[in-house]
Design a protein around this motif. Sequence first.
Motif, PDB file in Angstrom:
ATOM      1  N   THR A  37      -5.712   4.212   4.463  1.00  0.00           N
ATOM      2  CA  THR A  37      -6.214   2.883   4.169  1.00  0.00           C
ATOM      3  C   THR A  37      -5.238   1.857   4.717  1.00  0.00           C
ATOM      4  N   TYR A  38      -5.581   0.584   4.599  1.00  0.00           N
ATOM      5  CA  TYR A  38      -4.706  -0.484   5.049  1.00  0.00           C
ATOM      6  C   TYR A  38      -3.991  -1.105   3.857  1.00  0.00           C
ATOM      7  N   GLY A  39      -2.776  -1.559   4.095  1.00  0.00           N
ATOM      8  CA  GLY A  39      -1.996  -2.202   3.053  1.00  0.00           C
ATOM      9  C   GLY A  39      -0.957  -3.117   3.662  1.00  0.00           C
ATOM     10  N   SER A  40       0.169  -3.266   3.012  1.00  0.00           N
ATOM     11  CA  SER A  40       1.200  -4.160   3.534  1.00  0.00           C
ATOM     12  C   SER A  40       1.806  -3.585   4.811  1.00  0.00           C
ATOM     13  N   THR A  41       2.252  -4.472   5.683  1.00  0.00           N
ATOM     14  CA  THR A  41       2.808  -4.085   6.980  1.00  0.00           C
ATOM     15  C   THR A  41       4.255  -3.630   6.819  1.00  0.00           C
ATOM     16  N   VAL A  42       4.574  -2.503   7.438  1.00  0.00           N
ATOM     17  CA  VAL A  42       5.918  -1.907   7.342  1.00  0.00           C
ATOM     18  C   VAL A  42       6.422  -1.603   8.743  1.00  0.00           C
ATOM     19  N   ARG A  43       7.693  -1.877   8.985  1.00  0.00           N
ATOM     20  CA  ARG A  43       8.323  -1.490  10.248  1.00  0.00           C
ATOM     21  C   ARG A  43       9.113  -0.216  10.015  1.00  0.00           C
ATOM     22  N   GLY A  44       8.798   0.841  10.754  1.00  0.00           N
ATOM     23  CA  GLY A  44       9.450   2.129  10.542  1.00  0.00           C
ATOM     24  C   GLY A  44       9.755   2.840  11.832  1.00  0.00           C
ATOM     25  N   THR A  45       9.844   4.141  11.760  1.00  0.00           N
ATOM     26  CA  THR A  45      10.194   4.972  12.902  1.00  0.00           C
ATOM     27  C   THR A  45       9.211   4.798  14.048  1.00  0.00           C
ATOM     28  N   TYR A  46       7.938   4.625  13.726  1.00  0.00           N
ATOM     29  CA  TYR A  46       6.902   4.530  14.746  1.00  0.00           C
ATOM     30  C   TYR A  46       6.373   3.098  14.884  1.00  0.00           C
ATOM     31  N   GLY A  47       7.268   2.140  14.788  1.00  0.00           N
ATOM     32  CA  GLY A  47       6.906   0.753  14.997  1.00  0.00           C
ATOM     33  C   GLY A  47       6.396   0.089  13.734  1.00  0.00           C
ATOM     34  N   THR A  48       5.593  -0.952  13.914  1.00  0.00           N
ATOM     35  CA  THR A  48       5.064  -1.721  12.799  1.00  0.00           C
ATOM     36  C   THR A  48       3.622  -1.325  12.556  1.00  0.00           C
ATOM     37  N   SER A  49       3.297  -0.986  11.317  1.00  0.00           N
ATOM     38  CA  SER A  49       1.945  -0.534  10.998  1.00  0.00           C
ATOM     39  C   SER A  49       1.568  -0.970   9.592  1.00  0.00           C
ATOM     40  N   ASN A  50       0.284  -1.223   9.376  1.00  0.00           N
ATOM     41  CA  ASN A  50      -0.208  -1.495   8.021  1.00  0.00           C
ATOM     42  C   ASN A  50      -1.133  -0.386   7.535  1.00  0.00           C
ATOM     43  N   ILE A  51      -1.054   0.791   8.175  1.00  0.00           N
ATOM     44  CA  ILE A  51      -1.786   1.966   7.717  1.00  0.00           C
ATOM     45  C   ILE A  51      -0.946   2.700   6.676  1.00  0.00           C
ATOM     46  N   TRP A  52      -1.589   3.108   5.589  1.00  0.00           N
ATOM     47  CA  TRP A  52      -0.929   3.890   4.534  1.00  0.00           C
ATOM     48  C   TRP A  52      -1.669   5.202   4.339  1.00  0.00           C
ATOM     49  N   ASP A  53      -0.901   6.274   4.149  1.00  0.00           N
ATOM     50  CA  ASP A  53      -1.456   7.618   4.004  1.00  0.00           C
ATOM     51  C   ASP A  53      -1.445   8.033   2.537  1.00  0.00           C
ATOM     52  N   LYS A  54      -2.604   8.440   2.027  1.00  0.00           N
ATOM     53  CA  LYS A  54      -2.672   8.966   0.661  1.00  0.00           C
ATOM     54  C   LYS A  54      -2.361  10.452   0.706  1.00  0.00           C
ATOM     55  N   ILE A  55      -1.314  10.867  -0.006  1.00  0.00           N
ATOM     56  CA  ILE A  55      -0.886  12.268   0.031  1.00  0.00           C
ATOM     57  C   ILE A  55      -1.063  12.955  -1.321  1.00  0.00           C
ATOM     58  N   GLY A  56      -1.697  12.264  -2.253  1.00  0.00           N
ATOM     59  CA  GLY A  56      -1.966  12.825  -3.572  1.00  0.00           C
ATOM     60  C   GLY A  56      -2.550  11.742  -4.457  1.00  0.00           C
ATOM     61  N   THR A  57      -2.937  12.099  -5.662  1.00  0.00           N
ATOM     62  CA  THR A  57      -3.495  11.118  -6.585  1.00  0.00           C
ATOM     63  C   THR A  57      -2.441  10.086  -6.956  1.00  0.00           C
ATOM     64  N   GLY A  58      -2.715   8.835  -6.603  1.00  0.00           N
ATOM     65  CA  GLY A  58      -1.749   7.777  -6.882  1.00  0.00           C
ATOM     66  C   GLY A  58      -0.461   7.915  -6.103  1.00  0.00           C
ATOM     67  N   ARG A  59      -0.531   8.522  -4.895  1.00  0.00           N
ATOM     68  CA  ARG A  59       0.667   8.751  -4.082  1.00  0.00           C
ATOM     69  C   ARG A  59       0.377   8.336  -2.636  1.00  0.00           C
ATOM     70  N   TYR A  60       1.101   7.299  -2.171  1.00  0.00           N
ATOM     71  CA  TYR A  60       0.895   6.750  -0.828  1.00  0.00           C
ATOM     72  C   TYR A  60       2.238   6.603  -0.116  1.00  0.00           C
ATOM     73  N   VAL A  61       2.223   6.857   1.199  1.00  0.00           N
ATOM     74  CA  VAL A  61       3.409   6.616   2.028  1.00  0.00           C
ATOM     75  C   VAL A  61       2.995   5.809   3.253  1.00  0.00           C
ATOM     76  N   SER A  62       3.924   5.036   3.793  1.00  0.00           N
ATOM     77  CA  SER A  62       3.641   4.237   4.989  1.00  0.00           C
ATOM     78  C   SER A  62       3.523   5.132   6.213  1.00  0.00           C
ATOM     79  N   ASP A  63       2.445   4.932   6.984  1.00  0.00           N
ATOM     80  CA  ASP A  63       2.224   5.725   8.191  1.00  0.00           C
ATOM     81  C   ASP A  63       3.238   5.410   9.278  1.00  0.00           C
ATOM     82  N   ALA A  64       3.985   4.310   9.113  1.00  0.00           N
ATOM     83  CA  ALA A  64       5.008   3.944  10.092  1.00  0.00           C
ATOM     84  C   ALA A  64       6.133   4.976  10.141  1.00  0.00           C
ATOM     85  N   TYR A  65       6.210   5.827   9.118  1.00  0.00           N
ATOM     86  CA  TYR A  65       7.253   6.860   9.066  1.00  0.00           C
ATOM     87  C   TYR A  65       6.677   8.274   9.178  1.00  0.00           C
TER      88      TYR A  65
END
Length: 259
Positions: free
Chosen positions: A73-101
């Motif tokens: 899904t989309y959320g706040s913008t994060v700058r990480g290992t793979y640049g700047t992204s506002n995509i977030w990955d759901k990896i469990g119930t109530g568990r999200y990580v920034s796709d930038a990493y």
Amino acid sequence: MRTLSMSEKPVRLAVAGAIGLAVVAGGAAVADAATGTVRTSGANLTVRTGPGTGYGAVGTVSKGQKVNIICQTYGSTVRGTYGTSNIWDKIGTGRYVSDAYIYTGSDGMVAPKCGGGSTNPAPTGAIKDDYPYRGATSGVDRWNFYKGQCTSFAAWRVNHNLGIKFTNQYKGQHWGNANHWDNAARGAGIPVSGTPHVGDIAVRNSGTWGHVAYVAKVNRDGSFMVEEYNHVRPDTYSYRKATKGEGSDQFSQFIHFRR
């Protein structure tokens, strides 16, 4: 400098048929689920209760760890290992990580969208062909640009993603062809620079008409991902990696509609 008039339509505003560029029509196809690998500088990656840095932390995942991506899904913008992204990955119930990493092998979505509907609270989220005049090759849009052209799609992104009521006569300026947009922005008091940011409109001044595109992501290496119309194929959407420069596939100026 020629500007667009309502009595004539240019053949197109950009060169088509660029070889080797990835094209996404209607959004990237995704599998039922996906996996990714956490890539950080060494620290553990924070897992949050929702798709954004404003949500509470509920643990961490370590560098090199593989994660199962249930949906994205989309959320706040994060700058990480793979640049700047506002995509977030759901990896469990109530568990999200920034796709930038997360290494997934793609700069876009690789899993189904969470909830199946629009869950994008960020003004710069996009990366799909949601242009309301998709398939149109003639006629004037609601912003007074020609349908299917790069300027019309960019106007859609400024209105839809940034929430700015932009038209071809914005802030006392006639914006016209793509190669006039940076000058029109300066005349309107809108910042223009040589550095891209997510949500900017990228401008190429070279060529007969120039070209404009929406900056959807900025990569760590200085390249950036753009959404556009009428470049890779006439009157058609594309999502591709671009760099700074004066070439036919590059951009040299970036309009910061959001300061």
